[in-house]
Design a protein around this motif. Structure first.
Motif, mmCIF file in Angstrom:
data_model
loop_
_atom_site.group_PDB
_atom_site.id
_atom_site.type_symbol
_atom_site.label_atom_id
_atom_site.label_comp_id
_atom_site.label_asym_id
_atom_site.label_seq_id
_atom_site.Cartn_x
_atom_site.Cartn_y
_atom_site.Cartn_z
ATOM 1 N N ALA A 151 71.956 74.873 -12.556
ATOM 2 C CA ALA A 151 72.926 74.569 -13.611
ATOM 3 C C ALA A 151 72.345 74.762 -15.004
ATOM 4 C CB ALA A 151 73.437 73.138 -13.456
ATOM 5 N N GLY A 152 71.099 75.251 -15.077
ATOM 6 C CA GLY A 152 70.477 75.476 -16.371
ATOM 7 C C GLY A 152 69.905 74.231 -17.010
ATOM 8 N N GLN A 153 69.731 73.165 -16.223
ATOM 9 C CA GLN A 153 69.189 71.913 -16.742
ATOM 10 C C GLN A 153 67.695 71.833 -16.465
ATOM 11 O OE1 GLN A 153 71.754 69.488 -14.316
ATOM 12 N NE2 GLN A 153 73.060 68.971 -16.049
ATOM 13 N N LEU A 154 66.960 71.226 -17.400
ATOM 14 C CA LEU A 154 65.527 71.052 -17.228
ATOM 15 C C LEU A 154 65.232 70.036 -16.133
ATOM 16 C CD1 LEU A 154 64.317 71.029 -20.945
ATOM 17 C CD2 LEU A 154 63.577 72.643 -19.186
ATOM 18 N N GLN A 155 64.288 70.379 -15.276
ATOM 19 C CA GLN A 155 63.834 69.476 -14.230
ATOM 20 C C GLN A 155 62.318 69.612 -14.093
ATOM 21 O OE1 GLN A 155 66.041 70.353 -10.609
ATOM 22 N NE2 GLN A 155 67.577 68.826 -11.123
ATOM 23 N N GLY A 156 61.720 68.745 -13.263
ATOM 24 C CA GLY A 156 60.297 68.826 -12.990
ATOM 25 C C GLY A 156 59.583 67.531 -13.288
ATOM 26 N N LEU A 157 58.290 67.503 -12.989
ATOM 27 C CA LEU A 157 57.500 66.288 -13.197
ATOM 28 C C LEU A 157 57.502 65.863 -14.658
ATOM 29 C CD1 LEU A 157 54.244 65.188 -11.572
ATOM 30 C CD2 LEU A 157 54.258 65.339 -14.057
ATOM 31 N N ASP A 158 57.323 66.817 -15.587
ATOM 32 C CA ASP A 158 57.351 66.473 -17.011
ATOM 33 C C ASP A 158 58.657 65.802 -17.396
ATOM 34 O OD1 ASP A 158 54.829 67.589 -17.537
ATOM 35 O OD2 ASP A 158 55.673 69.567 -17.920
ATOM 36 N N ILE A 159 59.741 66.334 -16.888
ATOM 37 C CA ILE A 159 61.068 65.819 -17.240
ATOM 38 C C ILE A 159 61.264 64.420 -16.650
ATOM 39 C CG2 ILE A 159 63.524 66.328 -17.284
ATOM 40 C CD1 ILE A 159 61.547 68.463 -18.578
ATOM 41 N N ASP A 160 60.837 64.240 -15.412
ATOM 42 C CA ASP A 160 60.962 62.927 -14.778
ATOM 43 C C ASP A 160 60.117 61.886 -15.502
ATOM 44 O OD1 ASP A 160 62.637 64.087 -12.957
ATOM 45 O OD2 ASP A 160 61.243 64.026 -11.269
ATOM 46 N N VAL A 161 58.918 62.280 -15.908
ATOM 47 C CA VAL A 161 58.063 61.348 -16.659
ATOM 48 C C VAL A 161 58.720 61.000 -17.996
ATOM 49 C CG1 VAL A 161 55.878 61.140 -17.918
ATOM 50 C CG2 VAL A 161 55.886 61.991 -15.576
ATOM 51 N N GLY A 162 59.242 62.004 -18.689
ATOM 52 C CA GLY A 162 59.915 61.746 -19.957
ATOM 53 C C GLY A 162 61.101 60.819 -19.807
ATOM 54 N N ASN A 163 61.916 61.041 -18.783
ATOM 55 C CA ASN A 163 63.074 60.181 -18.557
ATOM 56 C C ASN A 163 62.647 58.750 -18.233
ATOM 57 O OD1 ASN A 163 64.976 62.192 -19.024
ATOM 58 N ND2 ASN A 163 65.005 62.849 -16.892
ATOM 59 N N ALA A 164 61.552 58.611 -17.464
ATOM 60 C CA ALA A 164 61.048 57.277 -17.130
ATOM 61 C C ALA A 164 60.537 56.565 -18.381
ATOM 62 C CB ALA A 164 59.944 57.377 -16.082
ATOM 63 N N LEU A 165 59.900 57.302 -19.278
ATOM 64 C CA LEU A 165 59.417 56.702 -20.524
ATOM 65 C C LEU A 165 60.592 56.252 -21.395
ATOM 66 C CD1 LEU A 165 56.528 59.187 -21.429
ATOM 67 C CD2 LEU A 165 56.319 56.895 -20.448
ATOM 68 N N CYS A 166 61.629 57.080 -21.477
ATOM 69 C CA CYS A 166 62.810 56.693 -22.253
ATOM 70 C C CYS A 166 63.449 55.433 -21.670
ATOM 71 C CB CYS A 166 63.822 57.832 -22.281
ATOM 72 S SG CYS A 166 63.368 59.206 -23.358
ATOM 73 N N GLU A 167 63.540 55.379 -20.346
ATOM 74 C CA GLU A 167 64.111 54.191 -19.704
ATOM 75 C C GLU A 167 63.264 52.961 -19.993
ATOM 76 O OE1 GLU A 167 65.435 52.604 -15.251
ATOM 77 O OE2 GLU A 167 64.847 54.699 -15.558
ATOM 78 N N GLN A 168 61.952 53.113 -19.956
ATOM 79 C CA GLN A 168 61.062 51.997 -20.251
ATOM 80 C C GLN A 168 61.243 51.520 -21.695
ATOM 81 O OE1 GLN A 168 58.980 50.432 -18.054
ATOM 82 N NE2 GLN A 168 58.402 48.988 -19.665
ATOM 83 N N THR A 220 64.351 62.623 -28.793
ATOM 84 C CA THR A 220 64.533 64.041 -28.469
ATOM 85 C C THR A 220 63.192 64.620 -28.032
ATOM 86 O OG1 THR A 220 66.322 64.217 -30.083
ATOM 87 C CG2 THR A 220 65.324 66.269 -29.333
ATOM 88 N N LEU A 221 63.183 65.185 -26.841
ATOM 89 C CA LEU A 221 61.950 65.669 -26.236
ATOM 90 C C LEU A 221 62.022 67.182 -26.028
ATOM 91 C CD1 LEU A 221 61.551 62.875 -23.535
ATOM 92 C CD2 LEU A 221 60.376 63.029 -25.742
ATOM 93 N N GLY A 222 60.946 67.861 -26.347
ATOM 94 C CA GLY A 222 60.870 69.300 -26.166
ATOM 95 C C GLY A 222 60.071 69.659 -24.928
ATOM 96 N N SER A 223 60.549 70.659 -24.186
ATOM 97 C CA SER A 223 59.809 71.196 -23.044
ATOM 98 C C SER A 223 60.080 72.691 -22.977
ATOM 99 C CB SER A 223 60.205 70.487 -21.750
ATOM 100 O OG SER A 223 59.236 70.702 -20.739
ATOM 101 N N GLU A 224 59.481 73.350 -21.966
ATOM 102 C CA GLU A 224 59.608 74.809 -21.909
ATOM 103 C C GLU A 224 60.634 75.260 -20.879
ATOM 104 O OE1 GLU A 224 56.875 78.802 -21.220
ATOM 105 O OE2 GLU A 224 56.453 76.940 -20.164
ATOM 106 N N GLY A 225 60.379 74.978 -19.608
ATOM 107 C CA GLY A 225 61.318 75.374 -18.564
ATOM 108 C C GLY A 225 60.839 76.498 -17.681
ATOM 109 N N TYR A 226 59.618 77.003 -17.916
ATOM 110 C CA TYR A 226 59.101 78.120 -17.117
ATOM 111 C C TYR A 226 57.726 77.781 -16.532
ATOM 112 C CZ TYR A 226 62.887 80.679 -19.298
ATOM 113 O OH TYR A 226 64.132 81.082 -19.724
ATOM 114 N N TYR A 227 57.547 76.523 -16.138
ATOM 115 C CA TYR A 227 56.247 76.081 -15.634
ATOM 116 C C TYR A 227 56.438 75.158 -14.432
ATOM 117 C CZ TYR A 227 51.222 75.245 -16.409
ATOM 118 O OH TYR A 227 49.856 75.214 -16.300
#
Length: 267
Positions: free
Chosen positions: A45-62, A29-36
């Motif tokens: 759609a109200g979903q978190l996106q961005g470089l932080d989110i992509d990096v987090g998803n890549a780390l989870c996949e790894q 479970t990863l926390g982020s803000e959403g206003y940066y």
């Protein structure tokens, strides 16, 4: 003997299968803000996106884990981590000594230079503590920018906002003279219609005490810290990180900008 071997083989297979199931079922479970933006923001759609989110998803996949994202206001994000609302923070958080007293950080995954932005008709080149005296400077509360302003611009009127977007709205309307924030975030804002009012003023810099931008975990969570550092090294080496970076930036974001003290102590 054959029957005993079969029993051992069956047991090993069962243990292997159990481990595979556990790995497949693992959730971080990863926390982020959403206003940066472009580091973390909400899509339509109200979903978190961005470089932080992509990096987090890549780390989870790894790590062969599922990512579960939780959006939290910036001011309460470290308390929420330590209250176990999530396992780690990936929200473009600068690594500094104050935060290291309450959380642990991974290796940096980028360096975030900060910079002033002002109305296009503002004449303050070069930026100095003297030229900014009496000026209203906006920035987001709870960030390293606050400490920079207090240290180097004590004669300026510092106005703090819970969200960076609010400070930029006030800059656009003339209620503040400057905003200090991430050069990457401001660069993206300047390209939008609402940012056409303004431009960068002065060079990018970084607090001397900041060691880059990292992922925060609870102080005693050394296993997760090791896992994240290993996964971060892996996605950098296999090119995944650079693919993510290129979606948002055409320039290198891994080089450290000039220290604030080198720019402002000599003024």
């Amino acid at each position: 003997m054959r029957n005993q071997f079969k029993k051992v083989a069956t047991l090993l297979a069962a243990l292997t299968l159990t481990g595979a199931v556990q790995a497949a079922d693992k959730t971080i479970t990863l926390g982020s803000e959403g206003y940066y933006p472009p580091f973390n923001f909400f899509n339509s759609a109200g979903q978190l996106q961005g470089l932080d989110i992509d990096v987090g998803n890549a780390l989870c996949e790894q790590l062969q884990a599922k990512c579960n994202w939780v959006a939290t206001d910036w001011d309460g994000i470290i308390p929420a981590l330590n209250a176990k609302k999530f396992d780690a923070i990936i929200a473009s958080m600068s690594i500094n000594e104050k935060r290291k007293k309450v959380v642990s950080f991974t290796d940096p995954y980028y360096f975030n230079g900060i910079r002033f932005v002002a109305a296009k008709d503002t004449q303050t080149e070069p930026v100095t503590p003297e030229s900014m005296a009496g000026k209203i400077i906006g920035t987001q509360s709870g960030t390293g920018e606050v400490e920079i302003l207090k240290q180097y611009f004590p004669d300026s009127d510092i106005k703090l906002y819970p969200k960076l977007d609010d400070s930029l709205l006030d800059l656009n309307s003339g209620r503040v003279d400057y905003v200090l924030a991430s050069q990457f975030v401001l660069s993206a804002w300047l390209e939008k219609d609402e940012g056409q009012c303004c431009q960068f003023t002065g060079p990018a810099f970084i607090p001397d005490s900041v060691a880059g931008t990292g992922i925060a975990v609870r102080k005693n969570d050394t296993a997760l810290l090791d896992d994240l550092n290993g996964a971060l090294s892996a996605i950098i080496e296999n090119g995944t990180y650079d693919q993510i970076r290129s979606k948002y930036f055409s320039v290198d974001i891994t080089s450290r900008p000039e220290n604030a003290s080198a720019l402002f102590n000599s003024q």
